[in-house]
Design an enzyme around this catalytic site. Structure first.
Site, PDB file in Angstrom:
ATOM      1  N   CYS A 154      39.503  40.137  45.048  1.00  0.00           N
ATOM      2  CA  CYS A 154      38.544  41.843  44.753  1.00  0.00           C
ATOM      3  C   CYS A 154      39.122  42.753  45.954  1.00  0.00           C
ATOM      4  CB  CYS A 154      37.420  41.153  43.774  1.00  0.00           C
ATOM      5  SG  CYS A 154      37.252  39.919  43.198  1.00  0.00           S
ATOM      6  N   HIS A 207      30.902  47.666  44.664  1.00  0.00           N
ATOM      7  CA  HIS A 207      31.895  46.836  43.868  1.00  0.00           C
ATOM      8  C   HIS A 207      31.405  46.801  42.329  1.00  0.00           C
ATOM      9  CE1 HIS A 207      34.770  43.912  43.674  1.00  0.00           C
ATOM     10  NE2 HIS A 207      34.163  42.874  44.231  1.00  0.00           N
ATOM     11  N   HIS A 252      36.281  45.309  35.115  1.00  0.00           N
ATOM     12  CA  HIS A 252      36.715  44.785  36.564  1.00  0.00           C
ATOM     13  C   HIS A 252      38.585  44.716  36.479  1.00  0.00           C
ATOM     14  CE1 HIS A 252      37.336  42.846  40.607  1.00  0.00           C
ATOM     15  NE2 HIS A 252      35.985  41.812  40.018  1.00  0.00           N
TER      16      HIS A 252
END
Length: 510
Positions: A274, A409, A445
């Site tokens: 990520c 995030h 995501h």
């Protein structure tokens, strides 16, 4: 750069920044839709002086162009308008038969065309993550006034050479695009003054040896890798394409874009799950700060919505299974993947002004670290994240009191969300005016490209004065609700699964 103490961004005919701020609620499953866009006032502490910031134009890093390929299309402004309207980009997957998967929806890119950016032969050969990289990279250059034949006229040093490196990085995850949003009331005039000064300079020819590319990816060329394995199993090794290895390795996105453009500066990739996009942005900016490059193209790319990609994340139990309502993608403990590429053009302030480049925002600083705790779960106290944020603020010369917006995030896991909340509370003692939003609530995501489109959303918040909402809010338990209430004034953030961290601070140029 001196400390800035403005109370607003540019005024608009609607006077949007002076509207009353909406009160905070934490809705249950029957939550009412959020307003389509959220105005916010840019302010800083009047009593806390900002730490010293970089003043050398050679070391100050500015953003001069942005490009993307996303579920909302290939235009940065259109992408942000979709976010402001609170629109979900999640749909049922139809690029392959997903009927046997427990998750059958995702952020699938539709209608993508590379005409004018990639020749037909390569367009048919390349893995999607490489196609997205080249198109978004060239779009970012267009935004930086370096598109088309303008870049072709750049001077080359034929005595130079370039080398690209395949690098395995440590396990570091992106968390925040932190922006410090206090600017003086004369910012607009100051920006016009800078543009006026730069116009007096002759446009400097860019030394291609001092222009580099740093595009990362978490998964690499997953389609070509999957096809190669299938060819080996079904037809034998002689049927494996010779492009199998070159197009599967993670540094090929950076390499191909550099080869296409003739950029001979620093060139490699970073793969930190990520964290990939933000880590690339951080590393690229540091090449400029250290005087190793004048211009860097930085970003992240992914194309994981294929059977093996979807199946892998299903096996991890990481995906939502709300197939009856794909646009309702997020809830506690769930996430969904999409494919995306984002790219920014970074330059030293001196270099950008000498060539009269359009300056969008300034990168002030960043930091990286690692939780050193667990492969997927964050430390519950948020220590890894909080220390990373603190280090980023110190590097940027920004005090915690000056920050009033965080783009989180926010993968919507209960453990991760609370860890991120704890990290924020450790660093920002007074959060009464803090605003947080979660871009993933609308686009899912994006794996290695996740921090990239959130960085674009952060920069657009600076330049427009509008914050996008967070959609699909749920609170699963009274215990969680009590932990959230009173901690922050949140516009629907779902916070984050943190892992390890990369934090960055952005600012309007002044």
């Amino acid at each position: 750069m001196q400390s800035l103490h403005s109370t607003s961004l540019r005024p608009s005919p609607l006077d949007r920044l002076r509207q009353p701020r909406r009160s905070t609620t934490f809705p249950g499953n029957n939550a009412k839709p959020l307003p389509k866009r959220l105005p916010f006032k840019v302010s800083s502490s009047a009593v806390t002086a900002a730490p010293k910031r970089e003043t050398d134009p050679k070391k100050r890093v500015v953003i001069t162009g942005m490009g993307l390929v996303s579920v909302f299309g290939n235009d940065v402004d259109a992408y942000y308008e979709k976010l402001l309207s609170g629109e979900s980009g999640i749909t049922l997957i139809d690029r392959f038969d997903a009927s046997k998967f427990p998750t059958r929806f995702g952020g699938q890119i539709r209608g993508f065309k590379a005409e004018g950016y990639i020749d037909g032969k390569n367009d048919r050969r390349l893995d999607d993550c490489l196609r997205y990289c080249i198109v978004a990279g060239k779009k970012a250059l267009e935004g930086a006034d370096l598109g088309g034949d303008k870049l072709d006229k750049i001077e080359k040093d034929l005595g130079g050479y370039f080398e690209y490196l395949s690098e395995t990085s440590s396990c570091i995850r992106a968390l925040f695009g932190l922006i410090q949003l206090s600017l003086n009331a004369e910012f607009e005039n100051a920006l016009f003054t800078l543009e006026g000064i730069s116009s007096w300079h002759s446009v400097k020819q860019i030394d291609k040896i001092r222009a580099g590319v740093l595009i990362g990816t978490g998964m690499g060329g997953l389609t070509v890798f999957s096809d190669g394995v299938q060819a080996l199993i079904e037809k034998g090794h002689r049927k494996i394409t010779p492009f199998f290895i070159p197009y599967a390795i993670t540094n090929m996105a950076s390499a191909l874009l550099a080869i296409d453009l003739g950029l001979m500066g620093p060139n490699y990739s970073i793969s930190t799950a990520c964290a990939t996009s933000n880590y690339c942005f951080y590393a690229a900016a540091n090449h400029i700060r250290r005087g190793e490059a004048d211009l860097m193209i930085a970003g992240g790319t992914e194309a994981a919505i294929i059977p093996i990609g979807l199946g892998g994340f299903v096996a991890c139990r990481a995906l939502s299974q709300r197939n009856d309502d794909p646009k309702l993608l997020l809830g506690p403990g769930t996430k969904i993947e999409m494919v995306l590429l984002w790219v920014k053009v970074l330059e030293s302030l001196e270099h950008a002004m000498k060539r009269g480049a359009p300056i969008i925002a300034e990168y002030l600083g960043g930091a990286v670290n690692c939780d050193a705790y667990h492969m997927t779960d964050p430390r519950a106290d948020g220590l890894g994240v909080s220390s990373c944020i603190q280090s980023a603020l110190e590097d940027a010369g920004v005090s915690p009191e000056e920050v009033n917006y965080i783009n989180a995030h926010a993968t919507s896991t209960i453990v991760g969300d609370l860890a991120e909340l704890n990290a924020i509370k450790k660093v920002f003692k007074n959060t009464s005016e803090m605003k947080i939003n979660a871009t993933k609530s609308m686009i899912g995501h994006c794996l290695g490209a996740a921090g990239g489109l959130e960085a674009i959303a952060t920069v657009k918040a600076i330049t427009t004065g509008w914050l996008h909402p967070t959609i699909n809010q749920f609170v699963s338990s009274n215990k969680l609700l009590q932990q959230l209430k009173g901690c922050l004034k949140i516009f629907g953030s779902t916070f984050t699964r943190t892992g390890s961290s990369c934090a960055a601070a952005y600012f309007p140029l002044n």
